[in-house]
Scaffold this motif. Structure first.
Motif, PDB file in Angstrom:
ATOM      1  N   LYS A   1       0.815  -1.209   0.000  1.00 18.98           N
ATOM      2  CA  LYS A   1       0.000   0.000   0.000  1.00 18.98           C
ATOM      3  C   LYS A   1       0.852   1.263   0.000  1.00 18.98           C
ATOM      4  O   LYS A   1       0.403   2.306  -0.489  1.00 18.98           O
ATOM      5  CB  LYS A   1      -0.922   0.011   1.220  1.00 18.98           C
ATOM      6  CG  LYS A   1      -1.986  -1.075   1.203  1.00 18.98           C
ATOM      7  CD  LYS A   1      -2.881  -0.962   2.437  1.00 18.98           C
ATOM      8  CE  LYS A   1      -3.957  -2.041   2.433  1.00 18.98           C
ATOM      9  NZ  LYS A   1      -4.824  -1.958   3.644  1.00 18.98           N
ATOM     10  N   SER A   2       2.048   1.179   0.591  1.00 16.22           N
ATOM     11  CA  SER A   2       2.867   2.391   0.710  1.00 16.22           C
ATOM     12  C   SER A   2       4.340   2.081   0.465  1.00 16.22           C
ATOM     13  O   SER A   2       4.811   0.981   0.731  1.00 16.22           O
ATOM     14  CB  SER A   2       2.692   3.029   2.088  1.00 16.22           C
ATOM     15  OG  SER A   2       3.176   2.163   3.097  1.00 16.22           O
ATOM     16  N   ILE A   3       5.047   3.097  -0.036  1.00 18.71           N
ATOM     17  CA  ILE A   3       6.485   3.002  -0.287  1.00 18.71           C
ATOM     18  C   ILE A   3       7.162   4.182   0.396  1.00 18.71           C
ATOM     19  O   ILE A   3       6.794   5.342   0.161  1.00 18.71           O
ATOM     20  CB  ILE A   3       6.786   3.044  -1.799  1.00 18.71           C
ATOM     21  CG1 ILE A   3       6.093   1.890  -2.520  1.00 18.71           C
ATOM     22  CG2 ILE A   3       8.286   2.987  -2.052  1.00 18.71           C
ATOM     23  CD1 ILE A   3       6.263   1.934  -4.035  1.00 18.71           C
ATOM     24  N   HIS A   4       8.130   3.896   1.240  1.00 19.11           N
ATOM     25  CA  HIS A   4       8.890   4.970   1.896  1.00 19.11           C
ATOM     26  C   HIS A   4       9.694   5.735   0.834  1.00 19.11           C
ATOM     27  O   HIS A   4      10.226   5.127  -0.107  1.00 19.11           O
ATOM     28  CB  HIS A   4       9.840   4.378   2.944  1.00 19.11           C
ATOM     29  CG  HIS A   4      10.466   5.396   3.831  1.00 19.11           C
ATOM     30  ND1 HIS A   4      11.540   6.166   3.429  1.00 19.11           N
ATOM     31  CD2 HIS A   4      10.166   5.778   5.103  1.00 19.11           C
ATOM     32  CE1 HIS A   4      11.881   6.980   4.412  1.00 19.11           C
ATOM     33  NE2 HIS A   4      11.062   6.763   5.446  1.00 19.11           N
ATOM     34  N   PRO A   5       9.780   7.060   0.928  1.00 14.99           N
ATOM     35  CA  PRO A   5      10.538   7.839  -0.058  1.00 14.99           C
ATOM     36  C   PRO A   5      11.985   7.384  -0.231  1.00 14.99           C
ATOM     37  O   PRO A   5      12.588   7.624  -1.275  1.00 14.99           O
ATOM     38  CB  PRO A   5      10.465   9.265   0.488  1.00 14.99           C
ATOM     39  CG  PRO A   5       9.223   9.294   1.308  1.00 14.99           C
ATOM     40  CD  PRO A   5       9.108   7.929   1.921  1.00 14.99           C
ATOM     41  N   GLN A   6      12.549   6.745   0.805  1.00 11.62           N
ATOM     42  CA  GLN A   6      13.928   6.270   0.731  1.00 11.62           C
ATOM     43  C   GLN A   6      14.009   4.749   0.564  1.00 11.62           C
ATOM     44  O   GLN A   6      15.058   4.148   0.801  1.00 11.62           O
ATOM     45  CB  GLN A   6      14.684   6.669   1.999  1.00 11.62           C
ATOM     46  CG  GLN A   6      14.752   8.164   2.241  1.00 11.62           C
ATOM     47  CD  GLN A   6      15.534   8.873   1.149  1.00 11.62           C
ATOM     48  OE1 GLN A   6      16.558   8.394   0.688  1.00 11.62           O
ATOM     49  NE2 GLN A   6      15.035  10.024   0.718  1.00 11.62           N
TER      50      GLN A   6
ATOM     51  N   VAL B   1       6.746  11.033  -3.302  1.00 12.77           N
ATOM     52  CA  VAL B   1       7.417  12.148  -3.972  1.00 12.77           C
ATOM     53  C   VAL B   1       8.921  11.887  -3.987  1.00 12.77           C
ATOM     54  O   VAL B   1       9.515  11.578  -2.950  1.00 12.77           O
ATOM     55  CB  VAL B   1       7.099  13.468  -3.240  1.00 12.77           C
ATOM     56  CG1 VAL B   1       7.912  14.610  -3.843  1.00 12.77           C
ATOM     57  CG2 VAL B   1       5.615  13.766  -3.329  1.00 12.77           C
ATOM     58  N   LYS B   2       9.513  11.949  -5.155  1.00 12.44           N
ATOM     59  CA  LYS B   2      10.953  11.703  -5.339  1.00 12.44           C
ATOM     60  C   LYS B   2      11.373  10.309  -4.854  1.00 12.44           C
ATOM     61  O   LYS B   2      12.543  10.079  -4.536  1.00 12.44           O
ATOM     62  CB  LYS B   2      11.784  12.779  -4.635  1.00 12.44           C
ATOM     63  CG  LYS B   2      11.532  14.187  -5.137  1.00 12.44           C
ATOM     64  CD  LYS B   2      12.416  15.204  -4.415  1.00 12.44           C
ATOM     65  CE  LYS B   2      12.142  16.615  -4.910  1.00 12.44           C
ATOM     66  NZ  LYS B   2      12.978  17.618  -4.217  1.00 12.44           N
ATOM     67  N   GLY B   3      10.433   9.398  -4.831  1.00 15.77           N
ATOM     68  CA  GLY B   3      10.714   8.073  -4.306  1.00 15.77           C
ATOM     69  C   GLY B   3      11.597   7.212  -5.179  1.00 15.77           C
ATOM     70  O   GLY B   3      12.119   6.193  -4.730  1.00 15.77           O
TER      71      GLY B   3
ATOM     72  N   PRO C   1       4.587  15.866 -11.104  1.00 12.22           N
ATOM     73  CA  PRO C   1       5.826  15.942 -11.886  1.00 12.22           C
ATOM     74  C   PRO C   1       7.064  15.439 -11.165  1.00 12.22           C
ATOM     75  O   PRO C   1       7.960  14.880 -11.768  1.00 12.22           O
ATOM     76  CB  PRO C   1       5.942  17.438 -12.199  1.00 12.22           C
ATOM     77  CG  PRO C   1       4.548  17.961 -12.116  1.00 12.22           C
ATOM     78  CD  PRO C   1       3.864  17.149 -11.059  1.00 12.22           C
ATOM     79  N   ASN C   2       7.118  15.625  -9.833  1.00 13.26           N
ATOM     80  CA  ASN C   2       8.330  15.244  -9.102  1.00 13.26           C
ATOM     81  C   ASN C   2       8.358  13.772  -8.703  1.00 13.26           C
ATOM     82  O   ASN C   2       9.278  13.320  -8.038  1.00 13.26           O
ATOM     83  CB  ASN C   2       8.507  16.123  -7.863  1.00 13.26           C
ATOM     84  CG  ASN C   2       7.261  16.184  -6.993  1.00 13.26           C
ATOM     85  OD1 ASN C   2       6.314  15.446  -7.209  1.00 13.26           O
ATOM     86  ND2 ASN C   2       7.276  17.088  -6.015  1.00 13.26           N
ATOM     87  N   MET C   3       7.351  13.018  -9.093  1.00 15.52           N
ATOM     88  CA  MET C   3       7.348  11.585  -8.767  1.00 15.52           C
ATOM     89  C   MET C   3       8.466  10.828  -9.481  1.00 15.52           C
ATOM     90  O   MET C   3       8.975   9.835  -8.978  1.00 15.52           O
ATOM     91  CB  MET C   3       6.002  10.956  -9.144  1.00 15.52           C
ATOM     92  CG  MET C   3       4.882  11.265  -8.184  1.00 15.52           C
ATOM     93  SD  MET C   3       3.339  10.506  -8.720  1.00 15.52           S
ATOM     94  CE  MET C   3       2.273  10.914  -7.329  1.00 15.52           C
ATOM     95  N   PHE C   4       8.817  11.290 -10.681  1.00 18.03           N
ATOM     96  CA  PHE C   4       9.762  10.538 -11.504  1.00 18.03           C
ATOM     97  C   PHE C   4      11.120  11.224 -11.638  1.00 18.03           C
ATOM     98  O   PHE C   4      11.904  10.893 -12.523  1.00 18.03           O
ATOM     99  CB  PHE C   4       9.153  10.296 -12.892  1.00 18.03           C
ATOM    100  CG  PHE C   4       7.833   9.569 -12.852  1.00 18.03           C
ATOM    101  CD1 PHE C   4       7.756   8.284 -12.343  1.00 18.03           C
ATOM    102  CD2 PHE C   4       6.669  10.176 -13.307  1.00 18.03           C
ATOM    103  CE1 PHE C   4       6.549   7.599 -12.296  1.00 18.03           C
ATOM    104  CE2 PHE C   4       5.455   9.502 -13.259  1.00 18.03           C
ATOM    105  CZ  PHE C   4       5.392   8.209 -12.747  1.00 18.03           C
ATOM    106  N   ILE C   5      11.410  12.140 -10.738  1.00 18.00           N
ATOM    107  CA  ILE C   5      12.710  12.829 -10.758  1.00 18.00           C
ATOM    108  C   ILE C   5      13.850  11.820 -10.623  1.00 18.00           C
ATOM    109  O   ILE C   5      13.796  10.898  -9.807  1.00 18.00           O
ATOM    110  CB  ILE C   5      12.769  13.876  -9.622  1.00 18.00           C
ATOM    111  CG1 ILE C   5      11.988  15.121 -10.036  1.00 18.00           C
ATOM    112  CG2 ILE C   5      14.205  14.254  -9.269  1.00 18.00           C
ATOM    113  CD1 ILE C   5      11.915  16.188  -8.962  1.00 18.00           C
ATOM    114  N   GLY C   6      14.894  12.012 -11.432  1.00 14.36           N
ATOM    115  CA  GLY C   6      16.082  11.164 -11.363  1.00 14.36           C
ATOM    116  C   GLY C   6      16.083  10.005 -12.336  1.00 14.36           C
ATOM    117  O   GLY C   6      17.133   9.414 -12.589  1.00 14.36           O
TER     118      GLY C   6
ATOM    119  N   PRO D   1      10.656  14.479 -16.325  1.00 15.82           N
ATOM    120  CA  PRO D   1      12.012  13.958 -16.071  1.00 15.82           C
ATOM    121  C   PRO D   1      12.389  12.748 -16.914  1.00 15.82           C
ATOM    122  O   PRO D   1      13.567  12.402 -16.998  1.00 15.82           O
ATOM    123  CB  PRO D   1      11.960  13.571 -14.584  1.00 15.82           C
ATOM    124  CG  PRO D   1      10.809  14.323 -14.009  1.00 15.82           C
ATOM    125  CD  PRO D   1       9.811  14.390 -15.118  1.00 15.82           C
ATOM    126  N   LEU D   2      11.411  12.121 -17.568  1.00 15.88           N
ATOM    127  CA  LEU D   2      11.655  10.840 -18.261  1.00 15.88           C
ATOM    128  C   LEU D   2      12.107  11.089 -19.695  1.00 15.88           C
ATOM    129  O   LEU D   2      11.446  10.710 -20.663  1.00 15.88           O
ATOM    130  CB  LEU D   2      10.379   9.985 -18.218  1.00 15.88           C
ATOM    131  CG  LEU D   2       9.787   9.769 -16.820  1.00 15.88           C
ATOM    132  CD1 LEU D   2       8.510   8.950 -16.898  1.00 15.88           C
ATOM    133  CD2 LEU D   2      10.798   9.101 -15.897  1.00 15.88           C
TER     134      LEU D   2
END
Length: 357
Positions: A91-96, A119-121, A143-148, A172-173
């Motif tokens: 259900k959830s993913i830690h950002p790190q 966000v930024k995960g 937009p910041n979900m896919f940064i990096g 970012p993709l």
């Protein structure tokens, strides 16, 4: 002596890898390489084992009972390249959660219960090529979900709960080639939703709730070769809708509500080879427009309510003359007027079609 010593070292290394294999999993080493596959598929696990072989490169954790992904789940396996977490209950993913996993190339999270993404995960996944997020409950994108993720090649998001695509959703993709958004509930697409996707080749928007698409929305997709808009609620298609798609080769808009097409609709898509327009509400179409599309190889027009009067003279001529593969001829039939009802269009002659005010 050196050979014996080398064998001893190798034996110790293999023994260590086997020793570090979690008791609930099966570990196997790829022949001739220092890479271990860890298979924990269908083991009833509620978390990722804390200790894994240092040389792990594939981790299979599908069909377990994971509910969340805490931080640093891959810290102990710096060489990991593939992680499969499909069909859990996440259900959830830690950002790190994926911090440090810079070699990861494939991440499969489909078939879970995620309603949002961190966000930024994914910012540490600099080399990720494939991200599979289908069959979740993801309701929005930022937009910041896919940064990096500058090397991502394929993003799969079908069977989620998306209702809109915001500006810069995928910006970012920059290396993305495939984007699958089928079987969502998308009603609105920002004209800037696809900014940054200049390398995209395939876009799938099948089975959504789109009623209209603003002019220029597809403009950033200068490399797009295939666009699927089947099973939506589109009532119009104009040249401005397709503006920018100069490399488009395949366009599918089957089972929508399109009633007519302007003669210049394909003005911006000179490389089209396949067009699917079956299952719409077309009652006439300019056959000369199709005839002038020199590269057209396949065109599908069946299951439309064709009105067989002189407004389809050019279509009758096109069907008789074209060398392109087209609709099964027996399914390309008149709906009206009454005297022509259910007549196959390829059996008509232009001079017999009535012209009525």
């Amino acid at each position: 002596m050196k050979l014996v010593a080398g064998i001893a070292v190798l034996w110790l290394w293999v023994a260590e890898a086997v020793e570090n294999c979690p008791s609930d999993c099966k570990c196997s080493q790829k022949s001739s390489t220092e890479k271990t596959e860890v298979n924990c598929q269908r083991r009833g696990l509620q978390s990722i084992p804390p200790k894994l072989p240092l040389d792990s490169w594939i981790l299979k954790m599908g069909e377990n009972f994971l509910q969340d992904l805490p931080e640093n789940i891959l810290n102990s396996v710096p060489k990991i390249e593939s992680v499969k977490l499909e069909r859990n209950s996440i259900k959830s993913i830690h950002p790190q959660a994926f911090a440090g996993a810079q070699r990861l190339m494939l991440l499969n999270l489909q078939g879970n219960r995620m309603s949002k993404l961190p966000v930024k995960g994914f910012k540490d996944l600099l080399n990720l090529r494939f991200l599979m997020l289908g069959q979740n409950q993801i309701a929005s994108l930022k937009p910041n979900m896919f940064i990096g993720m500058r090397n991502l090649s394929e993003l799969d998001l079908p069977l989620n709960a998306l209702t809109a695509l915001p500006p810069n959703a995928f910006k970012p993709l920059i290396a993305l080639k495939v984007l699958d958004l089928a079987l969502n509930r998308i009603q609105r697409i920002s004209p800037k939703a696809f900014v940054g996707l200049e390398e995209l080749l395939f876009l799938n928007l099948d089975n959504n709730k789109l009623k209209n698409i603003q002019a220029g929305t597809f403009g950033p997709l200068i490399g797009l070769e295939m666009l699927v808009l089947d099973n939506n609620l589109l009532s119009t298609l104009t040249a401005s809708t397709l503006e920018g798609l100069s490399n488009l080769q395949e366009l599918y808009i089957r089972k929508n509500e399109i009633e007519s097409l302007p003669p210049d609709v394909f003005r911006h898509t000179p490389k089209l080879t396949h067009v699917g327009l079956s299952g719409n509400r077309l009652h006439a179409i300019d056959g000369n427009m199709l005839a002038n599309m020199q590269g057209l190889k396949e065109v599908y027009l069946h299951d439309n309510p064709w009105k067989c009067d002189c407004s389809i003279n050019s279509l009758v001529h096109y069907v008789a003359q074209t060398r392109a593969n087209h609709s099964p001829l027996q399914r390309l039939r008149c709906i009206s007027p009454e005297e022509f009802r259910d007549r196959p269009i390829h059996q008509l002659k232009a001079e017999e079609l009535p012209c009525r005010a």
